[in-house]
Write an enzyme that holds these catalytic residues in place. Structure first.
Site, mmCIF file in Angstrom:
data_model
loop_
_atom_site.group_PDB
_atom_site.id
_atom_site.type_symbol
_atom_site.label_atom_id
_atom_site.label_comp_id
_atom_site.label_asym_id
_atom_site.label_seq_id
_atom_site.Cartn_x
_atom_site.Cartn_y
_atom_site.Cartn_z
ATOM 1 N N GLU A 17 0.834 -1.209 0.000
ATOM 2 C CA GLU A 17 0.000 0.000 0.000
ATOM 3 C C GLU A 17 0.869 1.261 0.000
ATOM 4 O O GLU A 17 1.904 1.295 0.653
ATOM 5 C CB GLU A 17 -0.881 -0.007 1.254
ATOM 6 C CG GLU A 17 -1.810 1.194 1.340
ATOM 7 C CD GLU A 17 -3.003 0.895 2.223
ATOM 8 O OE1 GLU A 17 -3.809 0.025 1.873
ATOM 9 O OE2 GLU A 17 -3.112 1.535 3.280
ATOM 10 N N THR A 48 -4.173 4.728 -1.167
ATOM 11 C CA THR A 48 -5.218 5.239 -0.280
ATOM 12 C C THR A 48 -5.648 6.639 -0.733
ATOM 13 O O THR A 48 -5.063 7.217 -1.661
ATOM 14 C CB THR A 48 -4.740 5.305 1.190
ATOM 15 O OG1 THR A 48 -3.761 6.335 1.300
ATOM 16 C CG2 THR A 48 -4.149 3.991 1.655
ATOM 17 N N ASP A 109 -14.066 8.389 7.410
ATOM 18 C CA ASP A 109 -14.415 8.848 8.762
ATOM 19 C C ASP A 109 -15.323 10.066 8.661
ATOM 20 O O ASP A 109 -15.110 10.942 7.817
ATOM 21 C CB ASP A 109 -13.141 9.189 9.555
ATOM 22 C CG ASP A 109 -12.399 7.930 9.967
ATOM 23 O OD1 ASP A 109 -13.072 6.900 10.224
ATOM 24 O OD2 ASP A 109 -11.157 7.961 10.007
HETATM 25 P P1 FAD Z 1 -18.864 1.358 6.533
HETATM 26 O O1 FAD Z 1 -18.730 0.028 5.907
HETATM 27 O O2 FAD Z 1 -19.983 2.228 6.075
HETATM 28 O O3 FAD Z 1 -18.981 1.124 8.124
HETATM 29 C C1 FAD Z 1 -18.815 2.190 9.034
HETATM 30 C C2 FAD Z 1 -19.642 1.915 10.295
HETATM 31 O O4 FAD Z 1 -21.024 1.982 9.958
HETATM 32 C C3 FAD Z 1 -19.412 0.518 10.864
HETATM 33 O O5 FAD Z 1 -19.526 0.599 12.256
HETATM 34 C C4 FAD Z 1 -20.565 -0.282 10.274
HETATM 35 O O6 FAD Z 1 -20.899 -1.418 11.061
HETATM 36 C C5 FAD Z 1 -21.674 0.758 10.296
HETATM 37 N N1 FAD Z 1 -22.722 0.532 9.291
HETATM 38 C C6 FAD Z 1 -22.555 0.120 8.012
HETATM 39 N N2 FAD Z 1 -23.751 0.022 7.391
HETATM 40 C C7 FAD Z 1 -24.703 0.383 8.299
HETATM 41 C C8 FAD Z 1 -26.126 0.483 8.261
HETATM 42 N N3 FAD Z 1 -26.841 0.162 7.161
HETATM 43 N N4 FAD Z 1 -26.775 0.886 9.392
HETATM 44 C C9 FAD Z 1 -26.075 1.211 10.518
HETATM 45 N N5 FAD Z 1 -24.715 1.132 10.616
HETATM 46 C C10 FAD Z 1 -24.040 0.711 9.513
HETATM 47 N N6 FAD Z 1 -10.042 5.971 5.198
HETATM 48 C C11 FAD Z 1 -9.697 6.963 4.351
HETATM 49 O O7 FAD Z 1 -10.071 8.143 4.560
HETATM 50 N N7 FAD Z 1 -8.937 6.716 3.219
HETATM 51 C C12 FAD Z 1 -8.510 5.468 2.913
HETATM 52 O O8 FAD Z 1 -7.833 5.273 1.894
HETATM 53 C C13 FAD Z 1 -8.862 4.387 3.791
HETATM 54 N N8 FAD Z 1 -8.496 3.115 3.507
HETATM 55 C C14 FAD Z 1 -8.881 2.093 4.343
HETATM 56 C C15 FAD Z 1 -8.533 0.776 4.020
HETATM 57 C C16 FAD Z 1 -8.880 -0.289 4.850
HETATM 58 C C17 FAD Z 1 -8.499 -1.694 4.462
HETATM 59 C C18 FAD Z 1 -9.584 -0.026 6.051
HETATM 60 C C19 FAD Z 1 -9.932 -1.156 6.972
HETATM 61 C C20 FAD Z 1 -9.974 1.281 6.374
HETATM 62 C C21 FAD Z 1 -9.626 2.348 5.532
HETATM 63 N N9 FAD Z 1 -9.994 3.666 5.807
HETATM 64 C C22 FAD Z 1 -9.643 4.695 4.953
HETATM 65 C C23 FAD Z 1 -10.717 3.993 7.045
HETATM 66 C C24 FAD Z 1 -12.261 4.012 6.855
HETATM 67 O O9 FAD Z 1 -12.610 5.057 5.990
HETATM 68 C C25 FAD Z 1 -12.890 4.204 8.236
HETATM 69 O O10 FAD Z 1 -12.670 3.089 9.054
HETATM 70 C C26 FAD Z 1 -14.366 4.597 8.251
HETATM 71 O O11 FAD Z 1 -14.711 5.019 9.577
HETATM 72 C C27 FAD Z 1 -15.338 3.485 7.878
HETATM 73 O O12 FAD Z 1 -15.300 3.212 6.540
HETATM 74 P P2 FAD Z 1 -16.040 1.894 5.984
HETATM 75 O O13 FAD Z 1 -15.906 1.911 4.525
HETATM 76 O O14 FAD Z 1 -15.584 0.698 6.724
HETATM 77 O O15 FAD Z 1 -17.556 2.237 6.411
#
Ligand code: FAD
Length: 293
Positions: A17, A48, A109
């Site tokens: 990455e 990222t 976030d």
């Molecule tokens: P989601 O999948 O939407 O989940 C977020 C929260 O919402 C979880 O608690 C989930 O359980 C909950 N949720 C989901 N759907 C629902 C629903 N229908 N109803 C109620 N609650 C729900 N951040 C960056 O800014 N840039 C990056 O490049 C980046 N790369 C990443 C790569 C990886 C492999 C990982 C693990 C994280 C990365 N992140 C990055 C961080 C990520 O953006 C944060 O962790 C963010 O807070 C959540 O993103 P997500 O896509 O997991 O969200």
């Protein structure tokens, strides 16, 4: 190439990455680091994106250059919090036009005080469904072996991971973890919940003490005592800490492979020397594919 095609071969893969610069001032350094990692010919590289889409132009540029200039498959990260559907579509068309075949669809976030309830996208699953409705690009998603901090518990978190997969997510990549047993238990729970897509294990080689302090503060990741002992013993000696961190990550990877986990993603953090060491530690275990051909 689509990552789904790579994972379908069911052979061990090693990927790295990189992250884009925050400002143009540091772009040359990031480009150099990216090119050095790309020369290692990993199975793919992820790029990222910064919060709020501020670095999207660099993310796209780096991801495009990886396949165009180095023949390395790339995946561009894309967040959707605060993004409209029309902007998301523009972004996807741009990535397609650059020849990028994979995106990691993320919510991102939520900035403090920001209300997502009125937004076009509230969760990554909604972005995933949107991308799949307008494009045949391969879509990955994030998952959290130790639970996303906003979720009440892992059961609830996995329900939403399943929604993401049902929306069309082709594979998942995990948040970093330092105890493989946590990953194995999580994988069982995902499979029990009917999540059957490939799960890529995200491994972070910790090469300095400040990094681990930051990780713990941000994500609360569990640190096994074996790992804490290493940081306590070597944390104040930068060279020793780096060597120990790389060896710890290598051992995690070997254990994962020995337990049938094929897809290994290393959070190499723009550090070509770290990527190179990990790859050479695994040279017979995950041979470079151009050696196999
Ligand atoms: P989601 O999948 O939407 O989940 C977020 C929260 O919402 C979880 O608690 C989930 O359980 C909950 N949720 C989901 N759907 C629902 C629903 N229908 N109803 C109620 N609650 C729900 N951040 C960056 O800014 N840039 C990056 O490049 C980046 N790369 C990443 C790569 C990886 C492999 C990982 C693990 C994280 C990365 N992140 C990055 C961080 C990520 O953006 C944060 O962790 C963010 O807070 C959540 O993103 P997500 O896509 O997991 O969200």
């Amino acid at each position: 190439m689509k990552l789904s095609e790579i994972f379908a071969k069911k052979i061990p893969t090693l990927s790295f990455e990189v992250f884009p610069p925050k400002t143009s001032g540091n772009y040359e350094n990031v480009k150099y680091a990216t090119s050095e990692i790309a020369k290692l010919k990993p199975d793919f590289m992820s790029v990222t994106c910064g919060a709020g889409g501020k670095t999207d132009v660099y993310t796209a540029d780096i991801a495009a250059s990886l396949s165009r200039d180095y023949g390395v498959t790339s995946i561009a990260h894309m967040t959707c919090v605060g993004t409209s559907k029309s902007d998301a579509e523009k972004r996807i068309r741009e990535l397609e036009s650059l020849g990028i075949e994979n995106i990691l669809a993320l919510r991102g976030d939520i900035p403090e005080g920001f209300d997502v309830s009125e937004c076009d996208f509230r969760h990554a699953s909604e972005l995933t469904a949107f991308v799949k409705s307008i494009s045949d690009i391969c879509v990955g998603g994030a998952c959290y072996p130790e639970c996303h901090p906003e979720s009440a518990n892992i059961k609830e978190d996995i329900i939403h991971i399943k929604e993401k997969v049902d929306a069309g997510c082709d594979f998942l990549t995990t948040q970093m973890f330092f105890d493989n047993n946590i990953f194995y238990k999580y994988l069982c729970k995902l499979r029990d919940a009917g999540v059957n897509v490939p799960v890529v294990a995200g491994i972070m080689p910790v090469t300095n003490k400040a990094q681990i302090d930051r990780i713990c503060k941000l994500s609360g990741t569990y640190l096994p005592s074996r790992f804490i002992n290493i940081v306590d013993r070597f944390g104040d000696d930068p060279d020793a800490m780096k060597q120990a961190g790389i060896i710890y990550a290598t051992e995690q990877i070997i254990d994962l492979l020995a337990n049938g986990v094929n897809a290994i993603h290393v959070y190499s953090m723009n550090k070509p020397d770290v990527a190179e060491k990990i790859q050479s530690n695994l040279s017979y275990i995950i041979p470079k594919k151009d050696v196999l051909l």
